[in-house]
Design a protein around this motif. Structure first.
Motif, PDB file in Angstrom:
ATOM      1  N   GLU A  18       0.826  -1.213   0.000  1.00 51.55           N
ATOM      2  CA  GLU A  18       0.000   0.000   0.000  1.00 51.55           C
ATOM      3  C   GLU A  18       0.856   1.257   0.000  1.00 51.55           C
ATOM      4  O   GLU A  18       0.565   2.220  -0.693  1.00 51.55           O
ATOM      5  CB  GLU A  18      -0.920   0.007   1.222  1.00 51.55           C
ATOM      6  CG  GLU A  18      -2.119  -0.897   1.047  1.00 51.55           C
ATOM      7  CD  GLU A  18      -3.195  -0.627   2.074  1.00 51.55           C
ATOM      8  OE1 GLU A  18      -2.833  -0.269   3.203  1.00 51.55           O
ATOM      9  OE2 GLU A  18      -4.366  -0.794   1.731  1.00 51.55           O
ATOM     10  N   GLU A  19       1.911   1.208   0.783  1.00 51.46           N
ATOM     11  CA  GLU A  19       2.763   2.388   0.833  1.00 51.46           C
ATOM     12  C   GLU A  19       3.476   2.613  -0.490  1.00 51.46           C
ATOM     13  O   GLU A  19       3.688   3.750  -0.911  1.00 51.46           O
ATOM     14  CB  GLU A  19       3.776   2.262   1.971  1.00 51.46           C
ATOM     15  CG  GLU A  19       3.134   2.463   3.314  1.00 51.46           C
ATOM     16  CD  GLU A  19       4.136   2.752   4.414  1.00 51.46           C
ATOM     17  OE1 GLU A  19       5.297   3.048   4.091  1.00 51.46           O
ATOM     18  OE2 GLU A  19       3.739   2.677   5.585  1.00 51.46           O
ATOM     19  N   LEU A  20       3.820   1.508  -1.131  1.00 52.51           N
ATOM     20  CA  LEU A  20       4.490   1.650  -2.427  1.00 52.51           C
ATOM     21  C   LEU A  20       3.531   2.250  -3.462  1.00 52.51           C
ATOM     22  O   LEU A  20       3.898   3.135  -4.241  1.00 52.51           O
ATOM     23  CB  LEU A  20       4.983   0.277  -2.898  1.00 52.51           C
ATOM     24  CG  LEU A  20       5.843   0.307  -4.151  1.00 52.51           C
ATOM     25  CD1 LEU A  20       7.159   1.015  -3.868  1.00 52.51           C
ATOM     26  CD2 LEU A  20       6.113  -1.101  -4.663  1.00 52.51           C
ATOM     27  N   ILE A  21       2.293   1.778  -3.428  1.00 52.37           N
ATOM     28  CA  ILE A  21       1.300   2.324  -4.377  1.00 52.37           C
ATOM     29  C   ILE A  21       1.071   3.808  -4.104  1.00 52.37           C
ATOM     30  O   ILE A  21       1.092   4.641  -5.016  1.00 52.37           O
ATOM     31  CB  ILE A  21      -0.028   1.540  -4.267  1.00 52.37           C
ATOM     32  CG1 ILE A  21       0.178   0.101  -4.760  1.00 52.37           C
ATOM     33  CG2 ILE A  21      -1.131   2.225  -5.061  1.00 52.37           C
ATOM     34  CD1 ILE A  21      -0.988  -0.802  -4.490  1.00 52.37           C
ATOM     35  N   ASN A  22       0.884   4.147  -2.844  1.00 54.89           N
ATOM     36  CA  ASN A  22       0.655   5.556  -2.499  1.00 54.89           C
ATOM     37  C   ASN A  22       1.854   6.422  -2.868  1.00 54.89           C
ATOM     38  O   ASN A  22       1.696   7.563  -3.311  1.00 54.89           O
ATOM     39  CB  ASN A  22       0.375   5.696  -1.000  1.00 54.89           C
ATOM     40  CG  ASN A  22      -1.034   5.258  -0.657  1.00 54.89           C
ATOM     41  OD1 ASN A  22      -1.842   5.043  -1.555  1.00 54.89           O
ATOM     42  ND2 ASN A  22      -1.311   5.106   0.613  1.00 54.89           N
ATOM     43  N   TRP A  23       3.033   5.840  -2.667  1.00 55.79           N
ATOM     44  CA  TRP A  23       4.259   6.573  -3.012  1.00 55.79           C
ATOM     45  C   TRP A  23       4.256   6.928  -4.495  1.00 55.79           C
ATOM     46  O   TRP A  23       4.585   8.040  -4.899  1.00 55.79           O
ATOM     47  CB  TRP A  23       5.456   5.680  -2.661  1.00 55.79           C
ATOM     48  CG  TRP A  23       6.793   6.237  -3.017  1.00 55.79           C
ATOM     49  CD1 TRP A  23       7.518   7.133  -2.299  1.00 55.79           C
ATOM     50  CD2 TRP A  23       7.576   5.903  -4.169  1.00 55.79           C
ATOM     51  NE1 TRP A  23       8.705   7.394  -2.927  1.00 55.79           N
ATOM     52  CE2 TRP A  23       8.769   6.643  -4.071  1.00 55.79           C
ATOM     53  CE3 TRP A  23       7.390   5.041  -5.263  1.00 55.79           C
ATOM     54  CZ2 TRP A  23       9.768   6.552  -5.044  1.00 55.79           C
ATOM     55  CZ3 TRP A  23       8.377   4.950  -6.218  1.00 55.79           C
ATOM     56  CH2 TRP A  23       9.557   5.711  -6.108  1.00 55.79           C
ATOM     57  N   GLY A  24       3.832   5.973  -5.306  1.00 65.70           N
ATOM     58  CA  GLY A  24       3.777   6.227  -6.748  1.00 65.70           C
ATOM     59  C   GLY A  24       2.705   7.232  -7.113  1.00 65.70           C
ATOM     60  O   GLY A  24       2.938   8.175  -7.874  1.00 65.70           O
TER      61      GLY A  24
END
Ligand code: SF4
Lengths: 170, 183
Positions: A18-24
């Protein structure tokens, strides 16, 4: 804004999906500039070199709703135009956010008349309202930063699971 | 010869009234002669009003009530004035003409009573009259006989009212509900 929380080593990175998606997502909120009146001029200033909204990832103003993430509704919406606004919003792919820029988009502004929609939130959901007639470009940049904060707090996978009726382990 | 006498001579007995105010010449002609009058003004060699700048509508609703009331206050014995005010036609259509050769302007007005809201279309003389006449129809409900495409210009097609009429509320009557976007 905090950066992505992760463990890193040489050649690997460990984090939550989730954090990776939000980061993107946070780094590419492509705007759809929908300027319908005077506020549009101020929006153009915010997008242009002096204020340079691209600094915050809004790099490519997308004139096609299908490639846009943030709808910037800058200006008056007449009642006759309302179906068009709604159609454009519906054409945008999820996830999507909306900024209502200016008094007109927020509430109809000074046009309390038979021809003007009294706030775009009557027909589409709005994430951030920017007051002003027109707001300064800084106001719009601030609204974009608010959108980024909102993205950061999102739980894209949990929402996806919930939409598909899946149980999520806490 | 002055412009006023030229226009009077050109239109003859079609003129209802003619006046000049701060250099603007205004002539009123009767409604059923409007095409003929404009045709003459356009083709007259000494006038040549060949360019139609605009066509606009006027709703005199409140104005007539005011005019009818005013003399009552000062001279209560005069009973003729209110009647005269009441019989004045409610609407007006105004044609703004320009002569490209002499650079002179002329305002031509016709009075349009409420129970007979039809005027001959001048699209046959000037194609430029197309959209202004549609706008007047949209905003005031005055119809133009012979117009090639008399649809609303600004409001949406399902809209029922004519919003620039003085008795129409400024904030509308919630007509947007007719559009099916508000689920
Ligand atoms: S809020 Fe003011 S500046 Fe913005 S579109 Fe409305 S009238 Fe124009």
């Amino acid at each position: 804004m905090s950066s992505i929380q992760a463990y890193t080593g040489s050649g690997w990175i460990l984090t939550k999906a989730e954090e990776l998606i939000n980061w993107g997502r946070k780094r590419s909120p492509w705007p759809l500039p929908y300027g319908t009146a005077c506020c549009g001029i101020e929006m153009m200033a915010a997008l242009a070199a002096t204020y340079d909204m691209a600094r915050f990832g809004a790099e490519r103003p997308s004139f096609s709703p299908r490639q846009a993430d943030v709808l910037i509704e800058a200006g008056t919406i007449s009642k006759k135009m309302t179906p068009v606004l709604k159609r454009i919003y519906e054409q945008m792919a999820e996830p999507k956010w909306v900024i209502a820029m200016g008094a007109c988009a927020c509430s109809g502004g000074m046009f309390r008349t038979y021809s003007t929609l009294q706030g775009i939130d009557q027909v589409i959901p709005v994430d951030v309202y920017v007051p002003g007639c027109p707001p300064r470009p800084e106001g719009l940049l601030f609204a974009l930063l608010k959108i980024l904060e909102k993205i950061e707090k999102d739980h894209p996978l949990r929402e996806l699971a919930a939409r598909n009726g899946l149980e999520v382990c806490k | 010869m002055s412009q006023q006498t030229l226009v009077s001579a050109c239109l003859g007995d079609m003129v209802v009234s003619i006046s000049e105010f701060v250099g603007d010449l205004t002539v009123e002609v009767s409604k059923n002669k409007i095409i003929h009058a404009l045709e003459k003004l356009k083709s007259d060699p000494s006038l040549q009003f060949d360019f139609l700048s605009d066509v606009v509508g006027i709703d005199n609703l409140g104005l007539h009530a005011k005019k009818a009331k005013a003399p009552k206050k000062d001279e209560p014995q005069q009973e003729a004035a209110p009647d005269a005010g009441a019989t004045l036609p409610r609407f007006e259509v105004v044609y703004l003409l320009l002569s490209l050769s002499s650079n002179k302007r002329l305002r031509v007005r016709v009075a349009v009573p409420e129970d007979d809201c039809v005027v001959e279309s001048v699209t046959g003389l000037w194609r430029a009259a197309n959209w202004p006449e549609r706008e007047i129809y949209d905003m005031f409900g005055i119809r133009f006989k012979g117009h090639p495409d008399l649809r609303r210009l600004l409001m949406w097609d399902e809209f029922k009212d004519h919003p620039l009429r003085k008795d129409y509320p400024l904030e509308g009557k919630n007509e947007e509900r007719i559009l099916n976007y508000l689920d």
